[in-house]
Design an enzyme around this catalytic site. Sequence first.
Site, short mmCIF file in Angstrom:
data_model
loop_
_atom_site.label_atom_id
_atom_site.label_comp_id
_atom_site.label_asym_id
_atom_site.label_seq_id
_atom_site.Cartn_x
_atom_site.Cartn_y
_atom_site.Cartn_z
N ASP A 206 -0.36 3.53 -6.11
CA ASP A 206 0.82 4.16 -6.32
C ASP A 206 0.91 4.42 -7.71
O ASP A 206 0.26 4.28 -8.84
CB ASP A 206 2.18 3.36 -5.80
CG ASP A 206 3.00 4.13 -5.20
OD1 ASP A 206 3.28 5.27 -5.37
OD2 ASP A 206 3.50 3.76 -3.87
N HIS A 254 3.78 12.04 6.84
CA HIS A 254 5.05 12.73 7.01
C HIS A 254 5.49 13.36 5.95
O HIS A 254 6.57 14.14 6.03
CB HIS A 254 5.92 11.81 8.11
CG HIS A 254 6.95 10.77 7.10
ND1 HIS A 254 7.20 9.71 8.17
CD2 HIS A 254 7.06 10.67 5.97
CE1 HIS A 254 7.85 9.10 6.91
NE2 HIS A 254 7.81 9.49 5.94
#
Length: 348
Positions: A206, A254
């Site tokens: 991340d 998404h």
Amino acid sequence: MTIELVEESSTLTPAPLLELTTGFWRFKTLAAAVELGLFATLSRRGTADTAEIAADLGLLPRPVRGLLSSCVALGLLDRRDGRYRNSELAERFLVPGRPHYFGGFVEYSDKHAYPAWHRLQEALRDDRPTTWDSGAQATPFVTTDPAILAGFWEAMFTISAFTADALADAYDFTAHTRLLDVGGGTGPFPVGLCRRYPHLRATVLDLPHITRMTRQRMVDLGMSDVVAAHDGDFLADPELPAGHDVILLSMILHDWGPDTGRELLAKCHAALPPGGAVIICELVLDDDESGPAPAALMGLNMLVETRAGFNYTYAEYRDWLLGAGFVDVRSVPLAAAGANAAIVARRP
């Protein structure tokens, strides 16, 4: 003038429409109770009567009566002999400081997402997010209150922790040894999966401002030797970290459009050894796009929150995976708040 009478079903009423129309009543009741500190107050007191609660919250008799009766009706409070206590649900998830505190997500939704949903028609017309100025900001987090964001990350850990448990039940990680969690946030999936499968080791990939929180979380949980954090940008970096035999994309795809999704899956394919697996955890839309409702509504939320995100169907994910070179694509049902399926594929 003749008025034609249309025969109508005797069982059909506007009740479902009324429930949809007033759905915000429930949310705003919850949001107000969290912001006022109702659940924290009752956790501290154990039980309290109306007058005690009113004094603690600074409310007058009529408002506190409405708030308390509504919270009882919604299953957030229990009432016995004129005294109130937190329900089991509220005591576990709505008291600040508890391991799975969910109030941060309630506050994030109330202050950040709820106002943006008031502009849904604008998002539908313009195909642009309404939670942030996508023309002037690089990300939606530039102008978001850091305290609200901190609560959001805490709640995301809770949601994902329970989804990780569901994934651990549904998919056998015994054959895998090294997990890469792409965009894994503060590490809820690696924590849950490595605890369930003690032989497993994991890396969270991340951005640096996220991985700082990840490392601290692992220290706090005593899992620094099991879960590592890798600074990176899975969109901008040309390749993903190597050395892993299973890659997890949980509630990641998404956020982006189809082209970005395909590119990311191609990076996953390149980073995996032969026989390695990729797992997509999402609220997956039915192929006929008729539901389920959480997946469909999440698609609208992506319209409000992102530049190009959407909630996709199993057929779309399957097409992307096959296009990236994966084989043996299958869907594993999940019963979790954060995902209804894990789509698994293998690199040949």
